[in-house]
Design an enzyme around this catalytic site. Structure first.
Site, PDB file in Angstrom:
ATOM      1  N   MET A  30      -3.906   8.072   2.545  1.00 54.32           N
ATOM      2  CA  MET A  30      -3.749   8.073   1.083  1.00 54.32           C
ATOM      3  C   MET A  30      -5.089   7.788   0.408  1.00 54.32           C
ATOM      4  O   MET A  30      -5.128   7.402  -0.768  1.00 54.32           O
ATOM      5  CB  MET A  30      -2.694   7.050   0.667  1.00 54.32           C
ATOM      6  CG  MET A  30      -1.313   7.395   1.233  1.00 54.32           C
ATOM      7  SD  MET A  30       0.043   6.750   0.263  1.00 54.32           S
ATOM      8  CE  MET A  30      -0.274   5.005   0.358  1.00 54.32           C
ATOM      9  N   GLY A  31      -6.177   7.972   1.140  1.00 52.01           N
ATOM     10  CA  GLY A  31      -7.496   7.804   0.532  1.00 52.01           C
ATOM     11  C   GLY A  31      -7.889   6.354   0.367  1.00 52.01           C
ATOM     12  O   GLY A  31      -7.335   5.474   1.027  1.00 52.01           O
ATOM     13  N   ALA A  32      -8.894   6.109  -0.531  1.00 49.50           N
ATOM     14  CA  ALA A  32      -9.525   4.780  -0.635  1.00 49.50           C
ATOM     15  C   ALA A  32      -9.920   4.350   0.777  1.00 49.50           C
ATOM     16  O   ALA A  32      -9.556   3.275   1.259  1.00 49.50           O
ATOM     17  CB  ALA A  32      -8.602   3.759  -1.304  1.00 49.50           C
ATOM     18  N   LEU A  33     -10.654   5.221   1.437  1.00 49.37           N
ATOM     19  CA  LEU A  33     -10.870   5.102   2.880  1.00 49.37           C
ATOM     20  C   LEU A  33     -11.687   3.864   3.241  1.00 49.37           C
ATOM     21  O   LEU A  33     -12.564   3.437   2.491  1.00 49.37           O
ATOM     22  CB  LEU A  33     -11.570   6.365   3.396  1.00 49.37           C
ATOM     23  CG  LEU A  33     -10.784   7.661   3.176  1.00 49.37           C
ATOM     24  CD1 LEU A  33     -11.560   8.852   3.726  1.00 49.37           C
ATOM     25  CD2 LEU A  33      -9.398   7.596   3.823  1.00 49.37           C
ATOM     26  N   HIS A  37      -9.168   3.541   8.481  1.00 53.98           N
ATOM     27  CA  HIS A  37      -9.007   5.001   8.475  1.00 53.98           C
ATOM     28  C   HIS A  37     -10.056   5.660   9.373  1.00 53.98           C
ATOM     29  O   HIS A  37      -9.765   6.591  10.118  1.00 53.98           O
ATOM     30  CB  HIS A  37      -9.196   5.559   7.061  1.00 53.98           C
ATOM     31  CG  HIS A  37      -8.198   5.075   6.051  1.00 53.98           C
ATOM     32  ND1 HIS A  37      -8.558   4.313   4.963  1.00 53.98           N
ATOM     33  CD2 HIS A  37      -6.862   5.250   5.960  1.00 53.98           C
ATOM     34  CE1 HIS A  37      -7.482   4.055   4.239  1.00 53.98           C
ATOM     35  NE2 HIS A  37      -6.435   4.598   4.815  1.00 53.98           N
ATOM     36  N   GLY A 147      -2.033   4.604  12.383  1.00 56.24           N
ATOM     37  CA  GLY A 147      -2.494   3.259  12.724  1.00 56.24           C
ATOM     38  C   GLY A 147      -1.347   2.321  13.051  1.00 56.24           C
ATOM     39  O   GLY A 147      -0.276   2.392  12.449  1.00 56.24           O
ATOM     40  N   ASP A 150       0.439   0.013  10.244  1.00 56.64           N
ATOM     41  CA  ASP A 150       1.757   0.313   9.674  1.00 56.64           C
ATOM     42  C   ASP A 150       2.693   0.587  10.854  1.00 56.64           C
ATOM     43  O   ASP A 150       3.053   1.728  11.125  1.00 56.64           O
ATOM     44  CB  ASP A 150       1.650   1.508   8.719  1.00 56.64           C
ATOM     45  CG  ASP A 150       0.701   1.196   7.570  1.00 56.64           C
ATOM     46  OD1 ASP A 150       1.108   0.521   6.637  1.00 56.64           O
ATOM     47  OD2 ASP A 150      -0.480   1.606   7.650  1.00 56.64           O
ATOM     48  N   VAL A 176      -7.611  -2.326  12.700  1.00 54.31           N
ATOM     49  CA  VAL A 176      -8.982  -2.811  12.484  1.00 54.31           C
ATOM     50  C   VAL A 176      -8.908  -3.969  11.495  1.00 54.31           C
ATOM     51  O   VAL A 176      -8.227  -3.874  10.465  1.00 54.31           O
ATOM     52  CB  VAL A 176      -9.880  -1.680  11.944  1.00 54.31           C
ATOM     53  CG1 VAL A 176     -11.291  -2.185  11.693  1.00 54.31           C
ATOM     54  CG2 VAL A 176      -9.890  -0.511  12.920  1.00 54.31           C
ATOM     55  N   ARG A 187      -5.218  -1.877  -0.148  1.00 51.32           N
ATOM     56  CA  ARG A 187      -4.689  -2.809  -1.150  1.00 51.32           C
ATOM     57  C   ARG A 187      -5.470  -4.119  -1.209  1.00 51.32           C
ATOM     58  O   ARG A 187      -5.322  -4.865  -2.184  1.00 51.32           O
ATOM     59  CB  ARG A 187      -3.217  -3.096  -0.890  1.00 51.32           C
ATOM     60  CG  ARG A 187      -2.319  -1.890  -1.182  1.00 51.32           C
ATOM     61  CD  ARG A 187      -0.849  -2.269  -1.159  1.00 51.32           C
ATOM     62  NE  ARG A 187      -0.007  -1.208  -1.699  1.00 51.32           N
ATOM     63  CZ  ARG A 187       0.629  -0.289  -0.962  1.00 51.32           C
ATOM     64  NH1 ARG A 187       0.506  -0.292   0.341  1.00 51.32           N
ATOM     65  NH2 ARG A 187       1.372   0.636  -1.550  1.00 51.32           N
TER      66      ARG A 187
HETATM   67  P1  AMP Z   1      -2.883   4.757   4.331  1.00 49.05           P
HETATM   68  O1  AMP Z   1      -4.036   5.438   3.679  1.00 49.05           O
HETATM   69  O2  AMP Z   1      -2.750   3.318   3.991  1.00 49.05           O
HETATM   70  O3  AMP Z   1      -1.585   5.534   4.180  1.00 49.05           O
HETATM   71  O4  AMP Z   1      -3.197   4.783   5.880  1.00 49.05           O
HETATM   72  C1  AMP Z   1      -3.473   5.986   6.552  1.00 49.05           C
HETATM   73  C2  AMP Z   1      -3.461   5.721   8.031  1.00 49.05           C
HETATM   74  O5  AMP Z   1      -4.462   4.755   8.338  1.00 49.05           O
HETATM   75  C3  AMP Z   1      -2.121   5.147   8.524  1.00 49.05           C
HETATM   76  O6  AMP Z   1      -1.801   5.719   9.773  1.00 49.05           O
HETATM   77  C4  AMP Z   1      -2.426   3.679   8.640  1.00 49.05           C
HETATM   78  O7  AMP Z   1      -1.621   3.023   9.591  1.00 49.05           O
HETATM   79  C5  AMP Z   1      -3.875   3.710   9.093  1.00 49.05           C
HETATM   80  N1  AMP Z   1      -4.536   2.432   8.783  1.00 49.05           N
HETATM   81  C6  AMP Z   1      -4.560   1.780   7.584  1.00 49.05           C
HETATM   82  N2  AMP Z   1      -5.224   0.603   7.709  1.00 49.05           N
HETATM   83  C7  AMP Z   1      -5.593   0.504   9.005  1.00 49.05           C
HETATM   84  C8  AMP Z   1      -6.287  -0.491   9.768  1.00 49.05           C
HETATM   85  N3  AMP Z   1      -6.740  -1.631   9.227  1.00 49.05           N
HETATM   86  N4  AMP Z   1      -6.490  -0.258  11.087  1.00 49.05           N
HETATM   87  C9  AMP Z   1      -6.042   0.887  11.661  1.00 49.05           C
HETATM   88  N5  AMP Z   1      -5.379   1.860  11.003  1.00 49.05           N
HETATM   89  C10 AMP Z   1      -5.153   1.673   9.693  1.00 49.05           C
END
Ligand code: AMP
Length: 283
Positions: A30-33, A37, A147, A150, A176, A187
């Site tokens: 969902m970005g805000a990488l 990510h 990841g 989640d 991570v 967030r």
């Molecule tokens: P999101 O942008 O929050 O929807 O996350 C996109 C992907 O990145 C999902 O598969 C998350 O589980 C993974 N992700 C988010 N934060 C982390 C983290 N700290 N470590 C590993 N994977 C992550």
């Protein structure tokens, strides 16, 4: 790196990569990488010849009272990061591209979508399953990376791929963390300095359960109590749940046995909701 916003262009770019016999990976985001990510991107790079990353803040996985509008967005920075990582394709659709007017056919997540996060965030996993299915349908990857951060989402996506016979291999990647243990999350940007200082208590709570399990404690209720009382030591946190469950079915563990277990935790801190989890190795 190509940046594409339309489904037809993405299908075409991926068909071309397929003609070159490339192994294709998708990393949905969902970005805000952040580094979490990027760890998925690295894992994808190692296992595939062509890496596509989707950047899409999916409205259907946010509840009415949730933070869809306030969710952090910075597409220019995201594209810079993905370009520097050697990503082949950034898929950056608008909501109008992803959802036809009146679209109302969805993927029903079943029981796994009703427990833990699903019990607190009604409809969340229907939105997740639906968007993941659509992204898989558009990109048709060999591998899709998710990841462990989640964890319930990862388990549910694996189940969905199995139950719906989707032709993709789901790959999970470890969480991570910041130096103080806080799981990196988009967030976290919403946390005030005081909230940020308190937030690592979630990881400490998970570690307290892990320490007890390693010391021989088998009663899940004791581990859950330890997590709860650790979180209660930070008055700014409001616990949603602290649970020890079977790592595959997400059913309550009762007694820890030979099957892998997982500790999961969710709490609110100010207006931000944080989740985390840890594998419980009982040896
Ligand atoms: P999101 O942008 O929050 O929807 O996350 C996109 C992907 O990145 C999902 O598969 C998350 O589980 C993974 N992700 C988010 N934060 C982390 C983290 N700290 N470590 C590993 N994977 C992550």
């Amino acid at each position: 790196m190509e940046q594409l916003g339309s489904k037809a262009e993405v299908r075409q770019a991926i068909a071309e990569a397929r003609r070159e016999d490339k192994r294709i990976a998708l990393v949905p985001t969902m970005g805000a990488l952040h580094d979490g990510h990027l760890s998925l991107v690295h894992a994808a790079r190692q296992r595939a010849d062509y890496v596509a990353v989707s950047v899409f803040v999916n409205p259907t996985q946010f509840g009415e009272a949730e933070d869809f509008a306030a969710y952090p967005r910075d597409l220019a920075r995201d594209l810079d990061l993905l370009g520097a990582e050697g990503v082949d394709l950034a898929f950056t659709p608008s909501p109008e591209v992803m959802y036809a007017p009146g679209a109302d056919v969805t993927i029903e997540p079943g029981r796994l979508g009703t427990v833990l996060e699903g019990a607190v965030r009604s409809g969340h996993f229907r939105g997740v399953c639906t968007i993941v299915t659509k992204l898989l349908s558009i990109t048709g990857p060999d591998l899709a990376f998710f990841g462990e951060k989640d964890y319930q989402q990862l388990v549910l996506v694996r189940r969905m791929v199995r139950d719906l016979d989707l032709p993709v291999k789901v790959v999970g990647a470890p969480t991570v963390r910041e130096c103080d243990g806080l799981a990196i999350s988009s967030r976290n940007a919403h946390l005030s300095a005081e909230e940020r200082a308190a937030a690592p208590v979630l990881y400490r709570a998970l570690r307290s359960a892990e320490t007890l399990a390693l010391g021989g404690e088998r009663d899940a209720a004791v581990l859950e109590d330890a997590m709860r009382s650790t979180v209660e030591s930070e008055p700014v946190m409001t616990l949603d749940y602290a649970a020890v469950v079977d790592a595959a079915s997400l059913e309550p563990s009762g007694e820890l046995g030979p099957k892998p277990a997982r500790a999961l935790i969710a709490a609110r801190i100010g207006r931000t909701r944080l989740i985390d989890n840890l594998s419980l190795e009982v040896g």
